[in-house]
Design a protein around this motif. Structure first.
Motif, PDB file in Angstrom:
ATOM      1  N   PHE A  32       0.841  -1.200   0.000  1.00  0.00           N
ATOM      2  CA  PHE A  32       0.000   0.000   0.000  1.00  0.00           C
ATOM      3  C   PHE A  32       0.876   1.249   0.000  1.00  0.00           C
ATOM      4  O   PHE A  32       0.633   2.193  -0.760  1.00  0.00           O
ATOM      5  CB  PHE A  32      -0.925  -0.002   1.218  1.00  0.00           C
ATOM      6  N   ILE A  33       1.883   1.273   0.858  1.00  0.00           N
ATOM      7  CA  ILE A  33       2.769   2.437   0.948  1.00  0.00           C
ATOM      8  C   ILE A  33       3.480   2.671  -0.383  1.00  0.00           C
ATOM      9  O   ILE A  33       3.605   3.809  -0.845  1.00  0.00           O
ATOM     10  CB  ILE A  33       3.787   2.251   2.089  1.00  0.00           C
ATOM     11  N   ASN A  34       3.956   1.604  -0.995  1.00  0.00           N
ATOM     12  CA  ASN A  34       4.646   1.746  -2.284  1.00  0.00           C
ATOM     13  C   ASN A  34       3.718   2.302  -3.349  1.00  0.00           C
ATOM     14  O   ASN A  34       4.120   3.132  -4.176  1.00  0.00           O
ATOM     15  CB  ASN A  34       5.209   0.391  -2.725  1.00  0.00           C
ATOM     16  N   ARG A  35       2.463   1.842  -3.336  1.00  0.00           N
ATOM     17  CA  ARG A  35       1.512   2.325  -4.331  1.00  0.00           C
ATOM     18  C   ARG A  35       1.206   3.810  -4.114  1.00  0.00           C
ATOM     19  O   ARG A  35       1.177   4.596  -5.059  1.00  0.00           O
ATOM     20  CB  ARG A  35       0.221   1.507  -4.247  1.00  0.00           C
ATOM     21  N   MET A  36       0.992   4.197  -2.853  1.00  0.00           N
ATOM     22  CA  MET A  36       0.729   5.606  -2.557  1.00  0.00           C
ATOM     23  C   MET A  36       1.945   6.465  -2.907  1.00  0.00           C
ATOM     24  O   MET A  36       1.798   7.583  -3.405  1.00  0.00           O
ATOM     25  CB  MET A  36       0.354   5.780  -1.090  1.00  0.00           C
ATOM     26  N   SER A  37       3.131   5.954  -2.653  1.00  0.00           N
ATOM     27  CA  SER A  37       4.345   6.700  -2.997  1.00  0.00           C
ATOM     28  C   SER A  37       4.411   6.950  -4.498  1.00  0.00           C
ATOM     29  O   SER A  37       4.821   8.022  -4.947  1.00  0.00           O
ATOM     30  CB  SER A  37       5.588   5.936  -2.529  1.00  0.00           C
ATOM     31  N   LEU A  43       4.288  15.083  -6.812  1.00  0.00           N
ATOM     32  CA  LEU A  43       3.861  16.306  -6.144  1.00  0.00           C
ATOM     33  C   LEU A  43       5.024  17.017  -5.455  1.00  0.00           C
ATOM     34  O   LEU A  43       5.964  16.375  -4.968  1.00  0.00           O
ATOM     35  CB  LEU A  43       2.796  15.999  -5.093  1.00  0.00           C
ATOM     36  N   GLU A  44       4.944  18.334  -5.384  1.00  0.00           N
ATOM     37  CA  GLU A  44       5.873  19.123  -4.581  1.00  0.00           C
ATOM     38  C   GLU A  44       5.399  19.040  -3.132  1.00  0.00           C
ATOM     39  O   GLU A  44       4.607  19.859  -2.657  1.00  0.00           O
ATOM     40  CB  GLU A  44       5.903  20.563  -5.091  1.00  0.00           C
ATOM     41  N   LYS A  45       5.887  18.028  -2.437  1.00  0.00           N
ATOM     42  CA  LYS A  45       5.325  17.677  -1.131  1.00  0.00           C
ATOM     43  C   LYS A  45       5.548  18.744  -0.074  1.00  0.00           C
ATOM     44  O   LYS A  45       4.801  18.816   0.907  1.00  0.00           O
ATOM     45  CB  LYS A  45       5.899  16.331  -0.683  1.00  0.00           C
ATOM     46  N   ASN A  46       6.570  19.563  -0.259  1.00  0.00           N
ATOM     47  CA  ASN A  46       6.805  20.632   0.717  1.00  0.00           C
ATOM     48  C   ASN A  46       5.679  21.664   0.727  1.00  0.00           C
ATOM     49  O   ASN A  46       5.582  22.473   1.653  1.00  0.00           O
ATOM     50  CB  ASN A  46       8.131  21.327   0.429  1.00  0.00           C
ATOM     51  N   ARG A  47       4.815  21.621  -0.279  1.00  0.00           N
ATOM     52  CA  ARG A  47       3.687  22.561  -0.344  1.00  0.00           C
ATOM     53  C   ARG A  47       2.471  22.064   0.443  1.00  0.00           C
ATOM     54  O   ARG A  47       1.508  22.810   0.623  1.00  0.00           O
ATOM     55  CB  ARG A  47       3.283  22.813  -1.800  1.00  0.00           C
ATOM     56  N   ALA A  92       1.622  11.446   7.043  1.00  0.00           N
ATOM     57  CA  ALA A  92       2.829  12.277   6.955  1.00  0.00           C
ATOM     58  C   ALA A  92       3.502  12.077   5.603  1.00  0.00           C
ATOM     59  O   ALA A  92       3.983  10.994   5.290  1.00  0.00           O
ATOM     60  CB  ALA A  92       3.792  11.921   8.085  1.00  0.00           C
ATOM     61  N   ILE A  93       3.532  13.136   4.787  1.00  0.00           N
ATOM     62  CA  ILE A  93       4.029  13.010   3.418  1.00  0.00           C
ATOM     63  C   ILE A  93       5.395  13.662   3.240  1.00  0.00           C
ATOM     64  O   ILE A  93       6.062  13.468   2.236  1.00  0.00           O
ATOM     65  CB  ILE A  93       3.001  13.600   2.423  1.00  0.00           C
ATOM     66  N   HIS A  94       5.814  14.458   4.224  1.00  0.00           N
ATOM     67  CA  HIS A  94       7.197  14.962   4.210  1.00  0.00           C
ATOM     68  C   HIS A  94       7.628  15.313   5.628  1.00  0.00           C
ATOM     69  O   HIS A  94       6.826  15.270   6.571  1.00  0.00           O
ATOM     70  CB  HIS A  94       7.366  16.154   3.263  1.00  0.00           C
ATOM     71  N   GLY A  95       8.906  15.645   5.805  1.00  0.00           N
ATOM     72  CA  GLY A  95       9.508  15.789   7.119  1.00  0.00           C
ATOM     73  C   GLY A  95       8.929  16.890   7.976  1.00  0.00           C
ATOM     74  O   GLY A  95       9.096  16.874   9.197  1.00  0.00           O
ATOM     75  N   GLN A 147      -0.833   9.214 -11.677  1.00  0.00           N
ATOM     76  CA  GLN A 147      -0.002  10.019 -10.789  1.00  0.00           C
ATOM     77  C   GLN A 147      -0.525  11.451 -10.752  1.00  0.00           C
ATOM     78  O   GLN A 147      -1.137  11.930 -11.697  1.00  0.00           O
ATOM     79  CB  GLN A 147       1.462  10.006 -11.251  1.00  0.00           C
ATOM     80  N   LEU A 148      -0.245  12.123  -9.623  1.00  0.00           N
ATOM     81  CA  LEU A 148      -0.709  13.486  -9.409  1.00  0.00           C
ATOM     82  C   LEU A 148       0.425  14.477  -9.604  1.00  0.00           C
ATOM     83  O   LEU A 148       1.543  14.255  -9.133  1.00  0.00           O
ATOM     84  CB  LEU A 148      -1.281  13.632  -7.996  1.00  0.00           C
ATOM     85  N   TYR A 149       0.119  15.591 -10.288  1.00  0.00           N
ATOM     86  CA  TYR A 149       1.114  16.614 -10.579  1.00  0.00           C
ATOM     87  C   TYR A 149       0.579  17.985 -10.169  1.00  0.00           C
ATOM     88  O   TYR A 149      -0.607  18.283 -10.369  1.00  0.00           O
ATOM     89  CB  TYR A 149       1.452  16.642 -12.085  1.00  0.00           C
ATOM     90  N   ASP A 150       1.468  18.804  -9.604  1.00  0.00           N
ATOM     91  CA  ASP A 150       1.113  20.192  -9.328  1.00  0.00           C
ATOM     92  C   ASP A 150       0.824  20.901 -10.642  1.00  0.00           C
ATOM     93  O   ASP A 150       1.374  20.556 -11.695  1.00  0.00           O
ATOM     94  CB  ASP A 150       2.262  20.895  -8.605  1.00  0.00           C
ATOM     95  N   ARG A 151      -0.010  21.918 -10.586  1.00  0.00           N
ATOM     96  CA  ARG A 151      -0.356  22.673 -11.792  1.00  0.00           C
ATOM     97  C   ARG A 151      -0.024  24.147 -11.598  1.00  0.00           C
ATOM     98  O   ARG A 151      -0.272  24.716 -10.524  1.00  0.00           O
ATOM     99  CB  ARG A 151      -1.839  22.512 -12.125  1.00  0.00           C
ATOM    100  N   TYR A 152       0.545  24.729 -12.616  1.00  0.00           N
ATOM    101  CA  TYR A 152       0.871  26.158 -12.634  1.00  0.00           C
ATOM    102  C   TYR A 152       0.093  26.826 -13.760  1.00  0.00           C
ATOM    103  O   TYR A 152      -0.057  26.258 -14.851  1.00  0.00           O
ATOM    104  CB  TYR A 152       2.363  26.368 -12.857  1.00  0.00           C
ATOM    105  N   VAL A 153      -0.400  28.024 -13.499  1.00  0.00           N
ATOM    106  CA  VAL A 153      -1.056  28.839 -14.515  1.00  0.00           C
ATOM    107  C   VAL A 153      -0.300  30.156 -14.603  1.00  0.00           C
ATOM    108  O   VAL A 153      -0.244  30.913 -13.618  1.00  0.00           O
ATOM    109  CB  VAL A 153      -2.536  29.089 -14.166  1.00  0.00           C
TER     110      VAL A 153
END
Length: 222
Positions: A32-37, A43-47, A92-95, A147-153
């Motif tokens: 499960f963890i590998n799939r979610m990863s 994604l820019e996880k720091n956001r 928890a997705i980042h530190g 997969q999920l990607y951040d979007r910029y306009v």
């Protein structure tokens, strides 16, 4: 028309869960963890606000139902409190998520704090994040190859997140034999990522005295 993000993500998660072998006791299945990863890796996880993303976690409890507003459907017991903590820890997705521990940590500390004639409370209060249900249709995030990607306009990052709150507290038992006892909330059994916003904690013990302020680590005679 693009599919709604909520349906798409939950479809992916359901597929993951259906293909998992049974979870061994006290173990987290790495499939499960590998799939979610994989799904969330672009994604820019720091956001992610507070470093906690509920969509990233295997949800052992419906933490959205425990937002601090008391209802008939969000009564808490010890098992449910531990499930909520485990869910938050897995989100928890980042530190920047801070000091979160494994799923057995709360229970181990609770056992150490047990004393005759005393009821030891434990509680949690977290700000966490979730993906907006309309994030895809609103053009806030992109889904490609599962997969999920951040979007910029025009160079401006589009925020797909919304901030939520979970609050819950419980004693470790369902019943107590006796009319006199002590209640305590130790500081190491109060789990939060927003301690500065909590000025006091008060409990109504239904003994006719109304709400009484609890000072962490100090026993109250009931």
């Amino acid at each position: 028309m693009k599919p709604k993000l909520t349906k798409r993500i939950w479809f992916l998660i359901i597929l993951c869960v259906l293909t998992l072998p049974a979870l061994a006791q006290n173990e987290i299945n790495t499939e499960f963890i590998n799939r979610m990863s994989y799904v969330f890796s672009p994604l820019e996880k720091n956001r992610v606000p507070n470093g906690l993303l509920l969509d990233y976690a295997m949800e052992f409890a419906d933490v959205k139902n425990y937002n601090g507003v008391l209802t008939d459907s969000n009564k808490v017991n010890a098992g449910l409190l531990k499930d909520m903590y485990t869910t938050i820890a897995m989100s928890a997705i980042h530190g920047n998520a801070g000091g979160l521990y494994g799923p057995d940590y709360m229970d181990s500390i609770w056992q150490l704090q047990r004393q005759p004639g005393s009821i030891t409370l434990s509680g949690l209060y977290y700000n966490y994040s979730g993906l907006r249900g309309d994030a895809v249709n609103a053009g806030l995030i992109t889904v490609s190859n599962d997969q999920l990607y951040d979007r910029y306009v025009n160079g401006v990052w589009q925020n797909p997140y919304q901030t939520e709150t979970v609050f819950a507290m419980s004693p470790p038992l369902h019943a107590y034999s006796g009319k006199s006892f002590q209640v305590m909330l130790p500081s190491n059994l109060w789990f939060t990522n927003n301690a500065s916003s909590v000025s006091t904690i008060a409990v109504d013990f239904n003994d006719g005295t109304g709400y009484r302020i609890i000072t962490m680590g100090q026993a109250i005679n009931i």
